[in-house]
Design an enzyme around this catalytic site. Structure first.
Site, PDB file in Angstrom:
ATOM      1  N   GLY A  94      18.733 -15.366   0.547  1.00  0.00           N
ATOM      2  CA  GLY A  94      19.588 -14.288   0.306  1.00  0.00           C
ATOM      3  C   GLY A  94      20.652 -14.090   1.346  1.00  0.00           C
TER       4      GLY A  94
ATOM      5  N   LYS B 223      26.909  -0.850   3.128  1.00  0.00           N
ATOM      6  CA  LYS B 223      26.899  -1.210   4.589  1.00  0.00           C
ATOM      7  C   LYS B 223      28.190  -1.753   5.182  1.00  0.00           C
ATOM      8  CE  LYS B 223      21.994  -1.511   5.444  1.00  0.00           C
ATOM      9  NZ  LYS B 223      21.035  -2.088   6.109  1.00  0.00           N
TER      10      LYS B 223
ATOM     11  N   LYS C 193      28.289 -16.673  -2.581  1.00  0.00           N
ATOM     12  CA  LYS C 193      27.854 -15.493  -1.455  1.00  0.00           C
ATOM     13  C   LYS C 193      27.531 -16.210  -0.222  1.00  0.00           C
ATOM     14  CE  LYS C 193      26.132 -11.688  -4.045  1.00  0.00           C
ATOM     15  NZ  LYS C 193      25.115 -10.603  -4.066  1.00  0.00           N
TER      16      LYS C 193
ATOM     17  N   THR D  13      23.364 -16.955  -6.080  1.00  0.00           N
ATOM     18  CA  THR D  13      24.702 -17.093  -6.335  1.00  0.00           C
ATOM     19  C   THR D  13      25.379 -17.827  -5.068  1.00  0.00           C
ATOM     20  OG1 THR D  13      24.553 -15.037  -7.352  1.00  0.00           O
ATOM     21  CG2 THR D  13      26.644 -16.067  -7.161  1.00  0.00           C
TER      22      THR D  13
ATOM     23  N   GLY E  89      22.949 -11.133   0.959  1.00  0.00           N
ATOM     24  CA  GLY E  89      23.217  -9.574   0.517  1.00  0.00           C
ATOM     25  C   GLY E  89      23.515  -8.658   1.916  1.00  0.00           C
ATOM     26  N   GLY E  90      23.201  -7.498   1.870  1.00  0.00           N
ATOM     27  CA  GLY E  90      23.674  -6.793   2.871  1.00  0.00           C
ATOM     28  C   GLY E  90      23.181  -6.931   4.291  1.00  0.00           C
TER      29      GLY E  90
ATOM     30  N   ASP F 250      20.364  -2.475  12.756  1.00  0.00           N
ATOM     31  CA  ASP F 250      19.450  -3.632  12.094  1.00  0.00           C
ATOM     32  C   ASP F 250      19.137  -4.819  12.836  1.00  0.00           C
ATOM     33  OD1 ASP F 250      19.117  -2.129   9.659  1.00  0.00           O
ATOM     34  OD2 ASP F 250      21.029  -2.896   8.665  1.00  0.00           O
TER      35      ASP F 250
ATOM     36  N   ASN G 213      21.281 -18.787  -1.615  1.00  0.00           N
ATOM     37  CA  ASN G 213      21.472 -17.720  -2.293  1.00  0.00           C
ATOM     38  C   ASN G 213      21.366 -18.065  -3.908  1.00  0.00           C
ATOM     39  OD1 ASN G 213      21.653 -14.823  -2.317  1.00  0.00           O
ATOM     40  ND2 ASN G 213      23.692 -14.812  -3.149  1.00  0.00           N
TER      41      ASN G 213
HETATM   42  P1  ATR Z   1      24.084  -6.827  -2.429  1.00  0.00           P
HETATM   43  O1  ATR Z   1      24.049  -8.187  -2.859  1.00  0.00           O
HETATM   44  O2  ATR Z   1      24.576  -5.861  -3.197  1.00  0.00           O
HETATM   45  O3  ATR Z   1      24.305  -6.765  -1.173  1.00  0.00           O
HETATM   46  P2  ATR Z   1      21.438  -6.813  -1.538  1.00  0.00           P
HETATM   47  O4  ATR Z   1      20.164  -5.984  -1.908  1.00  0.00           O
HETATM   48  O5  ATR Z   1      21.690  -6.541  -0.070  1.00  0.00           O
HETATM   49  O6  ATR Z   1      22.467  -6.340  -2.324  1.00  0.00           O
HETATM   50  O7  ATR Z   1      20.949  -8.368  -1.816  1.00  0.00           O
HETATM   51  C1  ATR Z   1      20.268  -8.495  -2.848  1.00  0.00           C
HETATM   52  C2  ATR Z   1      20.021 -10.255  -2.617  1.00  0.00           C
HETATM   53  O8  ATR Z   1      18.727 -10.373  -3.353  1.00  0.00           O
HETATM   54  C3  ATR Z   1      20.933 -11.068  -3.115  1.00  0.00           C
HETATM   55  O9  ATR Z   1      21.050 -12.307  -2.101  1.00  0.00           O
HETATM   56  C4  ATR Z   1      20.662 -11.584  -4.345  1.00  0.00           C
HETATM   57  O10 ATR Z   1      20.911 -12.589  -4.826  1.00  0.00           O
HETATM   58  P3  ATR Z   1      22.405 -12.876  -5.768  1.00  0.00           P
HETATM   59  O11 ATR Z   1      23.566 -12.816  -4.552  1.00  0.00           O
HETATM   60  O12 ATR Z   1      22.486 -14.133  -6.293  1.00  0.00           O
HETATM   61  O13 ATR Z   1      22.551 -11.637  -6.518  1.00  0.00           O
HETATM   62  C5  ATR Z   1      19.182 -11.572  -4.309  1.00  0.00           C
HETATM   63  N1  ATR Z   1      18.250 -11.364  -5.523  1.00  0.00           N
HETATM   64  C6  ATR Z   1      18.112 -10.127  -6.133  1.00  0.00           C
HETATM   65  N2  ATR Z   1      17.675 -10.643  -7.320  1.00  0.00           N
HETATM   66  C7  ATR Z   1      17.151 -11.858  -7.410  1.00  0.00           C
HETATM   67  C8  ATR Z   1      16.540 -12.639  -8.140  1.00  0.00           C
HETATM   68  N3  ATR Z   1      15.961 -12.447  -9.425  1.00  0.00           N
HETATM   69  N4  ATR Z   1      16.674 -14.121  -7.954  1.00  0.00           N
HETATM   70  C9  ATR Z   1      17.201 -14.503  -6.744  1.00  0.00           C
HETATM   71  N5  ATR Z   1      17.887 -13.718  -5.628  1.00  0.00           N
HETATM   72  C10 ATR Z   1      17.984 -12.529  -5.931  1.00  0.00           C
END
Ligand code: ATR
Length: 276
Positions: free
Chosen positions: A130, A67, A159, A156, A132-133, A104, A154
């Site tokens: 979260g 995205k 982010k 991580t 993410g995207g 969205d 999050n």
């Molecule tokens: P992207 O990070 O590539 O944009 P996304 O599907 O939009 O992909 O986002 C995934 C989100 O789910 C992220 O916030 C991710 O956390 P991290 O940044 O720490 O990877 C979160 N996520 C995925 N699996 C997870 C898990 N097992 N525990 C906690 N958070 C998780």
């Protein structure tokens, strides 16, 4: 007869129900068009955008993880894509420019936040799980409703910190603290991929929560994640991401075809059947 081609780019795409949505509307409005899954690697984005420029493709949706990655290849971004730097709908405008938009935010407004319009949203404390995207769209949709008390967490933390740089008004909650901080929240939003079909789910129990908590899960496949089920059992108002999905699709369709498609029960029925 020319069949206009549409599709969705992303990876993985096997869970996407966007073809079902758009092909239903193409049939209903007798538009000679087809919408398909276009699973690509990041280095193929440029080639796909070229296909829009030369009319091979009429329009595309963009999903995880591209995205943001599509933006450098576009001539401009407009609407909610400007605020979020997140593009999920691309088309060619009348001047031959490839333009990225974001539907969205509209999906979140119509599919979730507007359903809480009987509540005083402005005073709510919201926790977004979260970074993410979809997270920038969540933050922006909440701000459009004048919600000021927004926290993000999050796994991580870096982010989440990056989001705080872009949106300085948000607070950060450490991932280890989501349960204890969750106790004071009015709205909790799952914007992670946790709960997705075949994936992991939250290990947290969220046993202590406000009785009027509202939980929103952006996941719609499955219709009820383990976390959503857990909240429902506690008589917490809980929504999945299906309505958001349908409304974002409605706005994409109307941007491409200048028709605002109906959200009929038959369509919902078809989607739910597919999800079961
Ligand atoms: P992207 O990070 O590539 O944009 P996304 O599907 O939009 O992909 O986002 C995934 C989100 O789910 C992220 O916030 C991710 O956390 P991290 O940044 O720490 O990877 C979160 N996520 C995925 N699996 C997870 C898990 N097992 N525990 C906690 N958070 C998780």
């Amino acid at each position: 007869m020319i069949v206009k081609k549409f599709g969705i780019i992303g990876k993985p795409l096997s869970h996407s129900l966007s073809p079902l949505l758009h092909n239903f509307w193409f049939k209903k409005y007798e538009i000679s068009a087809n919408y398909s899954l276009i699973e690509i690697e990041i280095n193929q984005i440029e080639g796909i955008i070229k296909k829009i420029r030369n009319h091979e493709l009429k329009g595309i949706n963009v999903t995880v993880p591209y995205k943001q990655a599509v933006i450098p290849f576009l001539d401009s971004i407009t609407g909610d894509a400007k605020e979020t730097l997140s593009v999920n709908t691309i088309s060619l405008n009348d001047e031959g420019k490839v333009v990225g938009n974001n539907t969205d935010v509209f999906g979140l407004e119509k599919g979730f936040l507007d359903k809480l319009s009987n509540q005083n949203l402005e005073s709510k404390k919201v926790l977004i799980l979260g970074a993410g995207g979809v997270t920038p769209s969540v933050i922006y949709a909440l701000r459009k409703k004048n919600i000021k008390n927004i926290s993000i967490s999050n796994r991580t933390i870096k982010k989440a910190e990056d989001f705080q740089k872009r949106f300085p008004f948000i607070k950060i909650v450490k991932w280890e603290k989501i349960e204890s901080e969750g106790e004071a929240m009015d709205i909790i939003i799952n914007a992670t991929s946790l709960g997705l079909k075949d994936g992991n789910d939250f290990k947290q129990e969220f046993n202590v929560i406000k009785s009027n908590l509202v939980y929103f899960d952006i996941v719609y496949n499955p219709m009820e994640t383990a976390m959503l089920k857990k909240f429902k059992k506690k008589y917490i108002k809980a929504f999945n991401g299906l309505e958001m999905f349908i409304y974002q699709g409605q706005k994409s369709f109307s941007l491409w075809n200048k028709i605002n498609p109906d959200l009929d029960e038959e369509l919902r029925h078809n989607i739910i059947k597919k999800l079961k």
